[in-house]
Design an enzyme around this catalytic site. Structure first.
Site, PDB file in Angstrom:
ATOM      1  N   LYS A  13       0.683  -0.470  -0.918  1.00 30.92           N
ATOM      2  CA  LYS A  13       1.004  -0.074  -2.304  1.00 30.92           C
ATOM      3  C   LYS A  13       0.814  -1.256  -3.254  1.00 30.92           C
ATOM      4  CE  LYS A  13       5.250   1.043  -1.192  1.00 30.92           C
ATOM      5  NZ  LYS A  13       5.258   0.750   0.255  1.00 30.92           N
ATOM      6  N   ARG A  88      12.349   6.379  -4.136  1.00 29.41           N
ATOM      7  CA  ARG A  88      12.467   6.195  -2.692  1.00 29.41           C
ATOM      8  C   ARG A  88      13.237   7.329  -2.023  1.00 29.41           C
ATOM      9  NH1 ARG A  88      10.427   1.018  -2.040  1.00 29.41           N
ATOM     10  NH2 ARG A  88      11.234   0.075  -0.173  1.00 29.41           N
ATOM     11  N   ARG A 127       2.199 -10.548   6.895  1.00 28.28           N
ATOM     12  CA  ARG A 127       2.055 -10.709   5.430  1.00 28.28           C
ATOM     13  C   ARG A 127       2.547 -12.078   4.965  1.00 28.28           C
ATOM     14  NH1 ARG A 127       4.518  -6.252   1.761  1.00 28.28           N
ATOM     15  NH2 ARG A 127       6.325  -6.647   3.096  1.00 28.28           N
ATOM     16  N   ARG A 160       8.271 -12.936   3.404  1.00 25.99           N
ATOM     17  CA  ARG A 160       9.453 -12.241   2.894  1.00 25.99           C
ATOM     18  C   ARG A 160      10.582 -12.208   3.925  1.00 25.99           C
ATOM     19  NH1 ARG A 160       7.530  -6.715  -0.006  1.00 25.99           N
ATOM     20  NH2 ARG A 160       9.246  -5.916   1.259  1.00 25.99           N
ATOM     21  N   ARG A 171      13.373  -0.441   8.107  1.00 26.40           N
ATOM     22  CA  ARG A 171      12.696   0.020   6.879  1.00 26.40           C
ATOM     23  C   ARG A 171      11.817   1.232   7.178  1.00 26.40           C
ATOM     24  NH1 ARG A 171       9.879  -5.337   5.568  1.00 26.40           N
ATOM     25  NH2 ARG A 171       8.661  -4.145   4.054  1.00 26.40           N
TER      26      ARG A 171
HETATM   27  P1  AP5 Z   1       1.351  -4.575   0.831  1.00 26.16           P
HETATM   28  O1  AP5 Z   1       0.354  -4.183  -0.194  1.00 26.16           O
HETATM   29  O2  AP5 Z   1       2.247  -5.732   0.558  1.00 26.16           O
HETATM   30  O3  AP5 Z   1       2.198  -3.285   1.289  1.00 26.16           O
HETATM   31  P2  AP5 Z   1       3.293  -2.436   0.508  1.00 26.16           P
HETATM   32  O4  AP5 Z   1       2.937  -0.994   0.702  1.00 26.16           O
HETATM   33  O5  AP5 Z   1       3.463  -2.926  -0.868  1.00 26.16           O
HETATM   34  O6  AP5 Z   1       4.535  -2.735   1.452  1.00 26.16           O
HETATM   35  P3  AP5 Z   1       5.994  -3.302   1.115  1.00 26.16           P
HETATM   36  O7  AP5 Z   1       6.488  -3.968   2.371  1.00 26.16           O
HETATM   37  O8  AP5 Z   1       6.012  -4.097  -0.127  1.00 26.16           O
HETATM   38  O9  AP5 Z   1       6.750  -1.972   0.921  1.00 26.16           O
HETATM   39  P4  AP5 Z   1       8.248  -1.756   1.010  1.00 26.16           P
HETATM   40  O10 AP5 Z   1       8.308  -0.392   0.504  1.00 26.16           O
HETATM   41  O11 AP5 Z   1       8.842  -1.945   2.364  1.00 26.16           O
HETATM   42  O12 AP5 Z   1       8.882  -2.959   0.184  1.00 26.16           O
HETATM   43  P5  AP5 Z   1       9.521  -3.027  -1.267  1.00 26.16           P
HETATM   44  O13 AP5 Z   1       9.258  -4.359  -1.801  1.00 26.16           O
HETATM   45  O14 AP5 Z   1       9.151  -1.854  -2.064  1.00 26.16           O
HETATM   46  O15 AP5 Z   1       0.571  -4.862   2.204  1.00 26.16           O
HETATM   47  C1  AP5 Z   1       1.259  -5.278   3.374  1.00 26.16           C
HETATM   48  C2  AP5 Z   1       0.393  -6.244   4.188  1.00 26.16           C
HETATM   49  O16 AP5 Z   1      -0.747  -5.544   4.681  1.00 26.16           O
HETATM   50  C3  AP5 Z   1      -0.160  -7.442   3.406  1.00 26.16           C
HETATM   51  O17 AP5 Z   1      -0.205  -8.560   4.224  1.00 26.16           O
HETATM   52  C4  AP5 Z   1      -1.587  -6.987   3.024  1.00 26.16           C
HETATM   53  O18 AP5 Z   1      -2.446  -8.102   2.869  1.00 26.16           O
HETATM   54  C5  AP5 Z   1      -1.950  -6.146   4.241  1.00 26.16           C
HETATM   55  N1  AP5 Z   1      -2.912  -5.060   3.930  1.00 26.16           N
HETATM   56  C6  AP5 Z   1      -2.962  -4.279   2.821  1.00 26.16           C
HETATM   57  N2  AP5 Z   1      -3.967  -3.379   2.902  1.00 26.16           N
HETATM   58  C7  AP5 Z   1      -4.562  -3.604   4.124  1.00 26.16           C
HETATM   59  C8  AP5 Z   1      -5.658  -2.995   4.805  1.00 26.16           C
HETATM   60  N3  AP5 Z   1      -6.356  -1.989   4.273  1.00 26.16           N
HETATM   61  N4  AP5 Z   1      -5.984  -3.474   6.037  1.00 26.16           N
HETATM   62  C9  AP5 Z   1      -5.290  -4.492   6.592  1.00 26.16           C
HETATM   63  N5  AP5 Z   1      -4.251  -5.109   6.004  1.00 26.16           N
HETATM   64  C10 AP5 Z   1      -3.885  -4.666   4.775  1.00 26.16           C
HETATM   65  O19 AP5 Z   1      11.069  -2.879  -0.921  1.00 26.16           O
HETATM   66  C11 AP5 Z   1      11.784  -3.896  -0.245  1.00 26.16           C
HETATM   67  C12 AP5 Z   1      13.268  -3.555  -0.191  1.00 26.16           C
HETATM   68  O20 AP5 Z   1      13.798  -3.498  -1.539  1.00 26.16           O
HETATM   69  C13 AP5 Z   1      13.607  -2.177   0.401  1.00 26.16           C
HETATM   70  O21 AP5 Z   1      13.723  -2.234   1.808  1.00 26.16           O
HETATM   71  C14 AP5 Z   1      14.927  -1.867  -0.277  1.00 26.16           C
HETATM   72  O22 AP5 Z   1      15.997  -2.552   0.303  1.00 26.16           O
HETATM   73  C15 AP5 Z   1      14.729  -2.420  -1.681  1.00 26.16           C
HETATM   74  N6  AP5 Z   1      14.151  -1.430  -2.624  1.00 26.16           N
HETATM   75  C16 AP5 Z   1      12.952  -1.492  -3.261  1.00 26.16           C
HETATM   76  N7  AP5 Z   1      12.765  -0.428  -4.042  1.00 26.16           N
HETATM   77  C17 AP5 Z   1      13.892   0.346  -3.916  1.00 26.16           C
HETATM   78  C18 AP5 Z   1      14.290   1.595  -4.453  1.00 26.16           C
HETATM   79  N8  AP5 Z   1      13.492   2.282  -5.308  1.00 26.16           N
HETATM   80  N9  AP5 Z   1      15.500   2.098  -4.097  1.00 26.16           N
HETATM   81  C19 AP5 Z   1      16.314   1.426  -3.255  1.00 26.16           C
HETATM   82  N10 AP5 Z   1      15.977   0.235  -2.689  1.00 26.16           N
HETATM   83  C20 AP5 Z   1      14.781  -0.295  -3.022  1.00 26.16           C
HETATM   84 MG    MG Z   2       5.029  -3.943  -1.908  1.00 30.59          MG
END
Ligand code: AP5
Ligand code: MG
Ligand code: ZN
Length: 214
Positions: A13, A88, A127, A160, A171
């Site tokens: 994402k 979410r 990552r 992270r 997660r």
């Molecule tokens: P990346 O693009 O970073 O993936 P992402 O989908 O953004 O994954 P996240 O881990 O950021 O999602 P998340 O939902 O767990 O975390 P968030 O920060 O939202 O890519 C990942 C890796 O893969 C990278 O190394 C990239 O280079 C690689 N990659 C990408 N595309 C690729 C491909 N095609 N091939 C190979 N490799 C590839 O949330 C974190 C925490 O915050 C949550 O657990 C929760 O506690 C809290 N939180 C956030 N939002 C909310 C909400 N709305 N409500 C409640 N809690 C929340």
């Molecule tokens: Mg992300």
């Protein structure tokens, strides 16, 4: 365009959102990034959020909704936005609809980025993110030319806190239970689109652009 990006942790994402910004000049609103900024600043909100994030659980809706509502009212959101990692759960999705209704800015699309569960662990443990510009790398799939150094800005890379195996497992469970049902939620509203998130990042981006008609 007013867009929600759906997808499991590690689906890409953030990676795809950053490319969309370069192309379309609309802000990425990532609740994860906003929460990590609050954690970094050590605010009360950040301290509360950290206890949930470190366990891989969702931060309470009350915390996240206030943050998003404030962010959506900034001027730059009037020309469109990309919501990344929000909503979410169904309660957040309903609250978002109500907020956008009030602002007269309904969603145009929810785009699901689909990646098989078994690919996600390696993406997340591998990552690395730039402290300076936020660019993402992966030690397995897209390592920087110089170890631990950003190719774009020379900044230092970090891992992270929640990218540890046990936390990732949690997660992924939370995603299945609480977030995956949003695919049907937006399907029912007739605004769901989806792309495969496996393979080359540029090719996925080309599919994203054509699927969204950008
Ligand atoms: P990346 O693009 O970073 O993936 P992402 O989908 O953004 O994954 P996240 O881990 O950021 O999602 P998340 O939902 O767990 O975390 P968030 O920060 O939202 O890519 C990942 C890796 O893969 C990278 O190394 C990239 O280079 C690689 N990659 C990408 N595309 C690729 C491909 N095609 N091939 C190979 N490799 C590839 O949330 C974190 C925490 O915050 C949550 O657990 C929760 O506690 C809290 N939180 C956030 N939002 C909310 C909400 N709305 N409500 C409640 N809690 C929340
Ligand atoms: Mg992300
Ligand atoms: Zn950088």
């Amino acid at each position: 365009m007013r867009l929600v990006l759906l997808g499991a942790p590690g689906a890409g994402k953030g990676t795809q959102a950053k490319k969309l910004i370069e192309k379309n000049n609309m802000p990425q609103i990532s609740t994860g990034d906003l929460l990590r900024a609050a954690v970094g600043e050590g605010t009360d909100l950040g301290k509360e959020a950290k206890s949930f994030m470190d366990k891989g659980e969702l931060v309470p809706d009350s915390v996240v909704l206030g943050m998003v509502e404030e962010r959506l009212q900034k001027d730059d959101a009037r020309n469109g936005f990309i919501l990344d990692g929000f909503p979410r759960n169904t309660a957040q999705a309903e609250a978002l609809d109500a907020m956008l209704d009030k602002l007269g800015m309904p969603l145009d699309a929810a785009l699901s980025v689909d990646v098989p569960l078994e690919d996600l662990m390696k993406r997340l443990t591998g990552r690395r993110t730039c402290k300076g510009c936020g660019q993402m790398y992966n030690i397995y799939f897209s390592a920087p030319a110089t170890e631990n150094e950003c190719e774009k800005c020379g900044g230092e890379l970090y891992q992270r806190d929640d990218d540890q195996e046990a936390t990732i497992q949690k997660r992924l469970e939370v995603y299945q239970e609480q977030t995956a049902p949003l695919i049907d939620y937006y399907g029912g509203k007739g605004i769901l689109k989806s792309v495969s998130g496996t393979g080359n990042i540029e090719e996925i981006f080309n599919n994203v652009v054509s699927t969204l008609g950008l």
